[in-house]
Each structure stands twice: as C-alpha cells, then as structure tokens.
Design a protein around this motif. Structure first.
Motif, PDB file in Angstrom:
ATOM      1  N   LEU A  32       0.679  -1.242   0.076  1.00  0.00           N
ATOM      2  CA  LEU A  32       0.059   0.051   0.025  1.00  0.00           C
ATOM      3  C   LEU A  32       0.921   1.244  -0.015  1.00  0.00           C
ATOM      4  N   SER A  33       2.236   1.124   0.303  1.00  0.00           N
ATOM      5  CA  SER A  33       2.843   2.308   0.340  1.00  0.00           C
ATOM      6  C   SER A  33       2.969   3.379  -0.600  1.00  0.00           C
ATOM      7  N   ASP A  34       2.645   2.892  -1.936  1.00  0.00           N
ATOM      8  CA  ASP A  34       2.779   3.867  -3.236  1.00  0.00           C
ATOM      9  C   ASP A  34       1.516   3.999  -3.652  1.00  0.00           C
ATOM     10  N   LYS A  35       0.258   3.542  -2.924  1.00  0.00           N
ATOM     11  CA  LYS A  35      -0.942   3.923  -3.438  1.00  0.00           C
ATOM     12  C   LYS A  35      -1.473   5.400  -3.007  1.00  0.00           C
ATOM     13  N   PRO A  36      -2.428   5.897  -3.735  1.00  0.00           N
ATOM     14  CA  PRO A  36      -2.789   7.345  -3.281  1.00  0.00           C
ATOM     15  C   PRO A  36      -3.170   7.370  -1.779  1.00  0.00           C
TER      16      PRO A  36
ATOM     17  N   ALA B  25     -10.806  11.126  -2.643  1.00  0.00           N
ATOM     18  CA  ALA B  25     -12.040  11.303  -1.853  1.00  0.00           C
ATOM     19  C   ALA B  25     -13.185  12.065  -2.985  1.00  0.00           C
ATOM     20  N   ALA B  26     -12.610  13.067  -3.746  1.00  0.00           N
ATOM     21  CA  ALA B  26     -13.732  13.645  -4.693  1.00  0.00           C
ATOM     22  C   ALA B  26     -14.058  12.956  -5.763  1.00  0.00           C
ATOM     23  N   GLU B  27     -13.408  11.852  -6.307  1.00  0.00           N
ATOM     24  CA  GLU B  27     -13.613  10.925  -7.181  1.00  0.00           C
ATOM     25  C   GLU B  27     -14.637   9.936  -6.513  1.00  0.00           C
ATOM     26  N   LEU B  28     -14.639   9.662  -5.472  1.00  0.00           N
ATOM     27  CA  LEU B  28     -15.457   8.842  -4.750  1.00  0.00           C
ATOM     28  C   LEU B  28     -16.670   9.311  -4.663  1.00  0.00           C
ATOM     29  N   ARG B  29     -16.691  10.588  -4.022  1.00  0.00           N
ATOM     30  CA  ARG B  29     -17.824  11.586  -3.792  1.00  0.00           C
ATOM     31  C   ARG B  29     -18.598  11.563  -4.996  1.00  0.00           C
ATOM     32  N   GLU B  30     -18.106  11.986  -5.995  1.00  0.00           N
ATOM     33  CA  GLU B  30     -18.669  11.935  -7.684  1.00  0.00           C
ATOM     34  C   GLU B  30     -19.423  10.748  -7.957  1.00  0.00           C
ATOM     35  N   TYR B  31     -18.595   9.624  -7.744  1.00  0.00           N
ATOM     36  CA  TYR B  31     -19.116   8.375  -8.254  1.00  0.00           C
ATOM     37  C   TYR B  31     -20.386   7.956  -7.563  1.00  0.00           C
TER      38      TYR B  31
ATOM     39  N   PHE C  30     -16.541   3.987   9.087  1.00  0.00           N
ATOM     40  CA  PHE C  30     -15.024   4.524   8.335  1.00  0.00           C
ATOM     41  C   PHE C  30     -15.041   5.508   7.447  1.00  0.00           C
ATOM     42  N   LEU C  31     -15.788   5.252   6.628  1.00  0.00           N
ATOM     43  CA  LEU C  31     -16.005   6.401   5.489  1.00  0.00           C
ATOM     44  C   LEU C  31     -16.410   7.879   5.884  1.00  0.00           C
ATOM     45  N   ASN C  32     -17.485   7.830   6.765  1.00  0.00           N
ATOM     46  CA  ASN C  32     -17.735   9.173   7.268  1.00  0.00           C
ATOM     47  C   ASN C  32     -16.718   9.781   8.102  1.00  0.00           C
ATOM     48  N   HIS C  33     -15.958   8.533   8.783  1.00  0.00           N
ATOM     49  CA  HIS C  33     -14.725   9.402   9.633  1.00  0.00           C
ATOM     50  C   HIS C  33     -13.647  10.010   8.967  1.00  0.00           C
ATOM     51  N   GLU C  34     -13.263   9.186   7.422  1.00  0.00           N
ATOM     52  CA  GLU C  34     -12.696   9.674   6.686  1.00  0.00           C
ATOM     53  C   GLU C  34     -12.941  11.124   5.963  1.00  0.00           C
ATOM     54  N   PHE C  35     -14.171  11.151   5.667  1.00  0.00           N
ATOM     55  CA  PHE C  35     -14.497  12.450   5.216  1.00  0.00           C
ATOM     56  C   PHE C  35     -14.643  13.495   6.101  1.00  0.00           C
ATOM     57  N   LYS C  36     -14.634  13.329   7.530  1.00  0.00           N
ATOM     58  CA  LYS C  36     -14.839  14.421   8.536  1.00  0.00           C
ATOM     59  C   LYS C  36     -13.235  14.643   8.795  1.00  0.00           C
TER      60      LYS C  36
ATOM     61  N   LEU D 189     -11.156  15.253   6.593  1.00  0.00           N
ATOM     62  CA  LEU D 189     -10.731  15.937   5.442  1.00  0.00           C
ATOM     63  C   LEU D 189     -11.761  17.314   5.376  1.00  0.00           C
ATOM     64  N   GLY D 190     -12.647  17.411   6.497  1.00  0.00           N
ATOM     65  CA  GLY D 190     -13.566  18.702   6.703  1.00  0.00           C
ATOM     66  C   GLY D 190     -14.526  18.651   5.641  1.00  0.00           C
ATOM     67  N   LEU D 191     -15.112  17.505   5.172  1.00  0.00           N
ATOM     68  CA  LEU D 191     -16.164  17.320   4.392  1.00  0.00           C
ATOM     69  C   LEU D 191     -17.331  17.013   4.955  1.00  0.00           C
ATOM     70  N   PRO D 192     -18.604  17.244   4.266  1.00  0.00           N
ATOM     71  CA  PRO D 192     -19.897  16.480   4.874  1.00  0.00           C
ATOM     72  C   PRO D 192     -19.801  15.036   4.794  1.00  0.00           C
TER      73      PRO D 192
END
Length: 234
Positions: A64-68, A74-80, A97-103, A105-108
C-alpha cells in the motif's frame, strides 16, 4: 434506479482509535442490471494494519505504500456515489469508516452524498431469522459461487454481494408472481368445470331387468334382503 454495492477493507476495527480505510470496492447496478461501471481503489493509510485485519485482507504496508492517500481519491469517490442508493453488508461498519475519513478532510459525511442505504445484513436476518447471514453463508444459500474468494477483497466482496442482493430480492418477487399465476390457472379451471354441461345417461329397460335379477340372486344367498336394497331405498 441507480444503486452502488459497496465494501471496504480497513487496518482494523475502529476508526476512533486511528484505523483507516485501505481499499474501496463499488459495483454499479442500474435498474437491477450490473453495468460494469465499477469503482476500485487501494489506499495508503500511512500506518500498519493490525495482525487480525492483515490476516483477513492480506494487504501489506509495503503493497500500500505507493498507493494514493484517501484525500487524493475522496472527490472521485464522492462524485461516483452522488445520488445513488448504497447497498452494504453490515452498513454501520463501512459507513463509520467512510464518514470518519470525510470528517478528517472537513467534508460533509460520506452517506450524505447518497440517496439512502440498504443494509443487506439486516434484510438477510429478517428473511432468514436464526440462520448464519455472513456473505459466505448468503452465497451458499443463493447459489452464488465464491470458490475464488481466498482472502477478503473490497471489489470481490462487492461483486459477490451484488449477485446475492439481486438473487435475494428477485426470488421474493418471482415467488409472488408464480403464486398469482397458479391461483389464476386453478381459478380458471374451476370456473370451466362449473360452467360445463352435465349429461345424465339413464339405464335401459334391459339393464334395469338385469339389475333386478342380480338383487334377487343376492337375496337368496343371504336368505333375506341384501344390503343393496336398503341403500337403493335411501
């Protein structure tokens, strides 16, 4: 109707203690048809996975070390997922988990970008109370092949869950249709019988004479009156 079947893999069990999402797999269903427009990303969590989690998904820190990082996808996932209904097995885990990741980043919240959530674990428990309702158990129950599933993978699990969900919901609908067709068929048959003309064929004089002769012979054998005469009188 657009639906997204979603699954995640994580470094552990609790985002509040620093665990992160390391893989997201999404399968698109449109009007109950798989479209092939899937979404799959590995993510660098910037930390190691717990031993228990690593044994489940097999995604090492080195891999996983070279993965984004999550912020980069986040933006790509949100749009999808925008406006789609989410289908998740044990939804509180993945959404937590996903709500926490968005939090972070300061996102809804992640779930706020969807039109709703179906938890297939809840649905399965209602349909099969008292039985095992893990993804593997549901695959066995609905005839979805999971023989190629050696380790958990977000995209693979989402693909399996999509097949299970379609089978689980389709089966209920087709059962109702079969009952309705059967009832209609039986009702039509009974109606046809009720309307049919009943033809009565009476015995001829010769047949009546032969019957009387037979009864006389029976009377002689029993030395009295045979039972048939009592039935004939009633």
């Amino acid at each position: 109707m657009r639906q997204i079947v979603l699954d995640t893999e994580t470094t552990g069990l609790n985002p509040r203690t620093g665990d992160r999402v390391i893989e997201i797999g999404c399968v698109e269903i449109n009007n109950r048809m798989l479209t092939g427009n899937n979404f799959h990303r590995y993510i660098n969590p910037e930390r190691d996975s717990d031993e228990g989690a690593l044994a489940v998904h097999g995604l090492t820190t080195e891999f996983l070390s070279d993965k984004p990082k999550f912020a980069e996808i986040a933006a790509e996932l949100r749009e999808y997922v925008q406006g789609a209904e989410l289908i998740i097995h044990n939804a509180p885990f993945d959404l937590g988990f996903l709500n926490h990741e968005f939090k972070l980043l300061g996102l809804p919240t992640f779930v706020s970008h969807s039109s709703g959530v179906i938890d297939t674990l809840v649905n399965a428990k209602e349909l099969h109370p008292g039985k095992r309702n893990s993804l593997d158990a549901l695959c066995d129950r609905y005839g979805v092949s999971n023989s190629h599933r050696k380790l958990h993978g977000a995209l693979l699990d989402a693909e399996l869950l999509a097949d299970v969900y379609l089978s689980m919901t389709r089966g209920q609908n087709s059962l109702s249709m079969e009952i309705e067709v059967e009832a209609t068929t039986i009702g039509g048959a009974l109606e046809a019988v009720a309307l049919a003309e009943i033809i009565v064929v009476r015995a001829s004089d010769d047949e009546m004479a032969a019957h009387a002769s037979l009864l006389e012979g029976l009377d002689k054998q029993v030395k009295g009156t045979c039972l048939w005469r009592s039935y004939a009188e009633t």
